[in-house]
Motif scaffolding. Sequence first.
Motif, PDB file in Angstrom:
ATOM      1  N   VAL A 180       1.104  -0.909  -0.165  1.00  0.00           N
ATOM      2  CA  VAL A 180      -0.635  -0.383   0.180  1.00  0.00           C
ATOM      3  C   VAL A 180       1.014   1.463  -0.142  1.00  0.00           C
ATOM      4  O   VAL A 180       0.658   2.329  -0.854  1.00  0.00           O
ATOM      5  N   TRP A 181       1.983   1.246   1.211  1.00  0.00           N
ATOM      6  CA  TRP A 181       2.827   2.213   0.578  1.00  0.00           C
ATOM      7  C   TRP A 181       3.275   2.634  -0.294  1.00  0.00           C
ATOM      8  O   TRP A 181       3.435   3.917  -0.402  1.00  0.00           O
ATOM      9  N   ASN A 182       4.072   1.684  -1.101  1.00  0.00           N
ATOM     10  CA  ASN A 182       4.663   1.482  -2.151  1.00  0.00           C
ATOM     11  C   ASN A 182       3.986   2.566  -3.305  1.00  0.00           C
ATOM     12  O   ASN A 182       4.094   3.198  -4.328  1.00  0.00           O
ATOM     13  N   ARG A 183       2.596   1.457  -3.586  1.00  0.00           N
ATOM     14  CA  ARG A 183       1.582   2.528  -4.746  1.00  0.00           C
ATOM     15  C   ARG A 183       1.185   3.669  -4.460  1.00  0.00           C
ATOM     16  O   ARG A 183       1.168   4.200  -5.324  1.00  0.00           O
ATOM     17  N   TRP A 184       0.824   4.279  -3.123  1.00  0.00           N
ATOM     18  CA  TRP A 184       1.179   5.611  -2.600  1.00  0.00           C
ATOM     19  C   TRP A 184       2.649   6.863  -3.015  1.00  0.00           C
ATOM     20  O   TRP A 184       1.686   7.123  -3.482  1.00  0.00           O
ATOM     21  N   ARG A 185       3.562   5.809  -3.098  1.00  0.00           N
ATOM     22  CA  ARG A 185       4.148   6.574  -2.606  1.00  0.00           C
ATOM     23  C   ARG A 185       5.192   6.822  -3.746  1.00  0.00           C
ATOM     24  O   ARG A 185       5.487   8.276  -5.018  1.00  0.00           O
ATOM     25  N   TYR A 186       4.693   5.574  -4.975  1.00  0.00           N
ATOM     26  CA  TYR A 186       5.063   6.002  -5.894  1.00  0.00           C
ATOM     27  C   TYR A 186       4.258   6.897  -7.632  1.00  0.00           C
ATOM     28  O   TYR A 186       4.123   7.245  -8.492  1.00  0.00           O
ATOM     29  N   SER A 187       2.424   6.565  -7.241  1.00  0.00           N
ATOM     30  CA  SER A 187       1.867   7.993  -7.175  1.00  0.00           C
ATOM     31  C   SER A 187       2.456   8.973  -7.382  1.00  0.00           C
ATOM     32  O   SER A 187       2.102  10.142  -7.689  1.00  0.00           O
TER      33      SER A 187
ATOM     34  N   ALA B 241       5.361   9.917  -9.736  1.00  0.00           N
ATOM     35  CA  ALA B 241       5.108   9.810 -11.014  1.00  0.00           C
ATOM     36  C   ALA B 241       5.869  10.623 -11.377  1.00  0.00           C
ATOM     37  O   ALA B 241       6.171  10.570 -12.866  1.00  0.00           O
ATOM     38  N   PRO B 242       5.425  11.581 -11.320  1.00  0.00           N
ATOM     39  CA  PRO B 242       4.866  13.027 -12.109  1.00  0.00           C
ATOM     40  C   PRO B 242       6.525  13.065 -12.911  1.00  0.00           C
ATOM     41  O   PRO B 242       7.385  14.092 -13.292  1.00  0.00           O
ATOM     42  N   VAL B 243       7.711  13.032 -11.814  1.00  0.00           N
ATOM     43  CA  VAL B 243       8.895  13.859 -12.075  1.00  0.00           C
ATOM     44  C   VAL B 243      10.039  12.774 -11.745  1.00  0.00           C
ATOM     45  O   VAL B 243      11.283  12.461 -11.604  1.00  0.00           O
ATOM     46  N   TYR B 244       9.556  11.106 -12.269  1.00  0.00           N
ATOM     47  CA  TYR B 244      10.546  10.021 -12.374  1.00  0.00           C
ATOM     48  C   TYR B 244      11.318   9.555 -12.912  1.00  0.00           C
ATOM     49  O   TYR B 244      12.645   9.848 -12.633  1.00  0.00           O
ATOM     50  N   ASP B 245      10.873  10.120 -14.049  1.00  0.00           N
ATOM     51  CA  ASP B 245      11.248   9.744 -15.774  1.00  0.00           C
ATOM     52  C   ASP B 245      12.911  10.853 -15.262  1.00  0.00           C
ATOM     53  O   ASP B 245      13.915  11.087 -15.710  1.00  0.00           O
TER      54      ASP B 245
ATOM     55  N   ARG C  82      12.386  -4.850 -31.430  1.00  0.00           N
ATOM     56  CA  ARG C  82      11.539  -4.269 -31.946  1.00  0.00           C
ATOM     57  C   ARG C  82      10.318  -5.791 -32.316  1.00  0.00           C
ATOM     58  O   ARG C  82       8.863  -5.608 -31.552  1.00  0.00           O
ATOM     59  N   ASP C  83      11.186  -6.771 -32.431  1.00  0.00           N
ATOM     60  CA  ASP C  83      10.507  -8.136 -32.345  1.00  0.00           C
ATOM     61  C   ASP C  83      10.039  -9.180 -31.578  1.00  0.00           C
ATOM     62  O   ASP C  83       9.933 -10.229 -31.717  1.00  0.00           O
ATOM     63  N   LEU C  84       9.077  -8.373 -30.638  1.00  0.00           N
ATOM     64  CA  LEU C  84       8.919  -9.432 -29.473  1.00  0.00           C
ATOM     65  C   LEU C  84       7.061  -8.562 -28.596  1.00  0.00           C
ATOM     66  O   LEU C  84       7.126  -7.999 -29.516  1.00  0.00           O
ATOM     67  N   GLU C  85       7.071 -10.136 -28.582  1.00  0.00           N
ATOM     68  CA  GLU C  85       5.969 -10.003 -27.595  1.00  0.00           C
ATOM     69  C   GLU C  85       6.135  -8.784 -26.307  1.00  0.00           C
ATOM     70  O   GLU C  85       5.919  -9.452 -25.866  1.00  0.00           O
ATOM     71  N   ILE C  86       5.327  -8.057 -25.561  1.00  0.00           N
ATOM     72  CA  ILE C  86       5.653  -7.760 -24.763  1.00  0.00           C
ATOM     73  C   ILE C  86       4.329  -6.709 -23.951  1.00  0.00           C
ATOM     74  O   ILE C  86       3.455  -6.548 -24.759  1.00  0.00           O
ATOM     75  N   HIS C  87       4.633  -7.659 -22.482  1.00  0.00           N
ATOM     76  CA  HIS C  87       3.682  -7.124 -21.414  1.00  0.00           C
ATOM     77  C   HIS C  87       4.816  -6.398 -20.748  1.00  0.00           C
ATOM     78  O   HIS C  87       5.522  -6.864 -20.456  1.00  0.00           O
ATOM     79  N   ALA C  88       3.473  -5.487 -20.134  1.00  0.00           N
ATOM     80  CA  ALA C  88       4.116  -4.851 -18.628  1.00  0.00           C
ATOM     81  C   ALA C  88       3.156  -5.095 -17.391  1.00  0.00           C
ATOM     82  O   ALA C  88       2.123  -4.801 -17.766  1.00  0.00           O
ATOM     83  N   SER C  89       4.094  -5.104 -16.668  1.00  0.00           N
ATOM     84  CA  SER C  89       2.595  -4.666 -15.048  1.00  0.00           C
ATOM     85  C   SER C  89       3.560  -3.546 -13.631  1.00  0.00           C
ATOM     86  O   SER C  89       4.821  -3.989 -14.440  1.00  0.00           O
ATOM     87  N   ASP C  90       2.781  -2.803 -13.577  1.00  0.00           N
ATOM     88  CA  ASP C  90       3.405  -2.117 -12.122  1.00  0.00           C
ATOM     89  C   ASP C  90       2.525  -2.420 -12.136  1.00  0.00           C
ATOM     90  O   ASP C  90       1.883  -2.141 -11.794  1.00  0.00           O
ATOM     91  N   LEU C  91       2.865  -1.314 -10.363  1.00  0.00           N
ATOM     92  CA  LEU C  91       1.709  -1.438  -9.064  1.00  0.00           C
ATOM     93  C   LEU C  91       0.834  -0.395  -9.257  1.00  0.00           C
ATOM     94  O   LEU C  91       0.032   0.031  -8.740  1.00  0.00           O
ATOM     95  N   CYS C  92       1.520   0.599  -9.854  1.00  0.00           N
ATOM     96  CA  CYS C  92       0.937   2.206  -9.984  1.00  0.00           C
ATOM     97  C   CYS C  92       0.288   2.196 -10.534  1.00  0.00           C
ATOM     98  O   CYS C  92       1.619   2.417 -12.341  1.00  0.00           O
TER      99      CYS C  92
ATOM    100  N   THR D 216      16.226   4.562   3.939  1.00  0.00           N
ATOM    101  CA  THR D 216      15.698   4.192   2.613  1.00  0.00           C
ATOM    102  C   THR D 216      15.317   3.630   1.946  1.00  0.00           C
ATOM    103  O   THR D 216      14.500   3.769   1.064  1.00  0.00           O
ATOM    104  N   SER D 217      14.634   2.787   2.847  1.00  0.00           N
ATOM    105  CA  SER D 217      14.113   0.968   2.397  1.00  0.00           C
ATOM    106  C   SER D 217      12.215   1.553   2.827  1.00  0.00           C
ATOM    107  O   SER D 217      11.445   1.975   1.673  1.00  0.00           O
ATOM    108  N   ALA D 218      11.649   3.038   3.562  1.00  0.00           N
ATOM    109  CA  ALA D 218      10.776   3.440   3.744  1.00  0.00           C
ATOM    110  C   ALA D 218      10.527   4.822   1.871  1.00  0.00           C
ATOM    111  O   ALA D 218      10.011   4.949   1.910  1.00  0.00           O
ATOM    112  N   ILE D 219      11.335   5.647   2.121  1.00  0.00           N
ATOM    113  CA  ILE D 219      11.500   6.337   1.004  1.00  0.00           C
ATOM    114  C   ILE D 219      12.238   6.216  -0.532  1.00  0.00           C
ATOM    115  O   ILE D 219      12.087   6.822  -1.772  1.00  0.00           O
ATOM    116  N   ALA D 220      13.381   5.041  -0.340  1.00  0.00           N
ATOM    117  CA  ALA D 220      13.315   4.902  -1.806  1.00  0.00           C
ATOM    118  C   ALA D 220      13.328   3.110  -2.001  1.00  0.00           C
ATOM    119  O   ALA D 220      13.459   2.500  -3.268  1.00  0.00           O
TER     120      ALA D 220
END
Length: 243
Positions: free
Chosen positions: A6-13, A16-20, A62-72, A163-167
């Motif tokens: 739950v914490w990870n979903r919230w903090r990565y939300s 997200a806007p500045v992650y890149d 390019r010639d792959l079938e790509i699936h992706a998942s993320d908690l957030c 560190t495990s709490a914030i990063a």
Amino acid sequence: MLNTTVWNRWRYSLYAPVYDTVAQRTFARARRRALNQVCWQSGMKVLLVGAGTGLDLPWLPRDLEIHASDLCPAMVKRLKDRACRLGIDVEARTMDAERLDYADNSFDVVVMHLILAVMPDPAKGLTETHRVLKGDGQLCVMDKFQSDERPSGLARRGLNLLTSAIATDITRQARPLLDQAGFVIEQDTPVMMGSLFRALIAAKADHAEPRPAKPRPEEPRPEEPRLAESRPAEPGPTEHQSG
């Protein structure tokens, strides 16, 4: 411990806007080197676990079938936007890496970049990865790891509470985690900050077999649909040209 799903979903939300801004250039070379260790073949079915905003996409063939998942969900939305810009077809879903909603033996390659040091229960995540990976499949991991040779000291464990709490967790060891989940490491390459960040290729222990020594060459992938390559024109002779 604050590191929960739950914490990870919230903090990565929130991230997200500045992650890149933080992660795109910082880890680009490490991502490229990690993915270049995979023995790619046309048509492979690939799963990106904890795919974030899709920063691995530019470095995949390019010639792959790509699936992706993320908690957030916010990360998944940005991943879909990136895939659209790159012209890549990706099936992206919001999903907990510790409870993958895929059938057994579904994927030729599973990629786990910068997630094992983040998820609350990495052993459970690797068990799920082992389940969905085909018998002869490849697991591609890139993350920060404590040395396999010795456990973390008291100071490192104390710092890890923060560190495990914030990063990210800074005490996890790659080989014990993968061994426990039924994997054998086939390649182990330091890729960043000395040996802190490592790129691993692993196989199911009961199916491990020799693979080609030289992986498929890496392909540059700009953050836009790739255009046809063109060679620069060779200079013609001039009176100033040296022989």
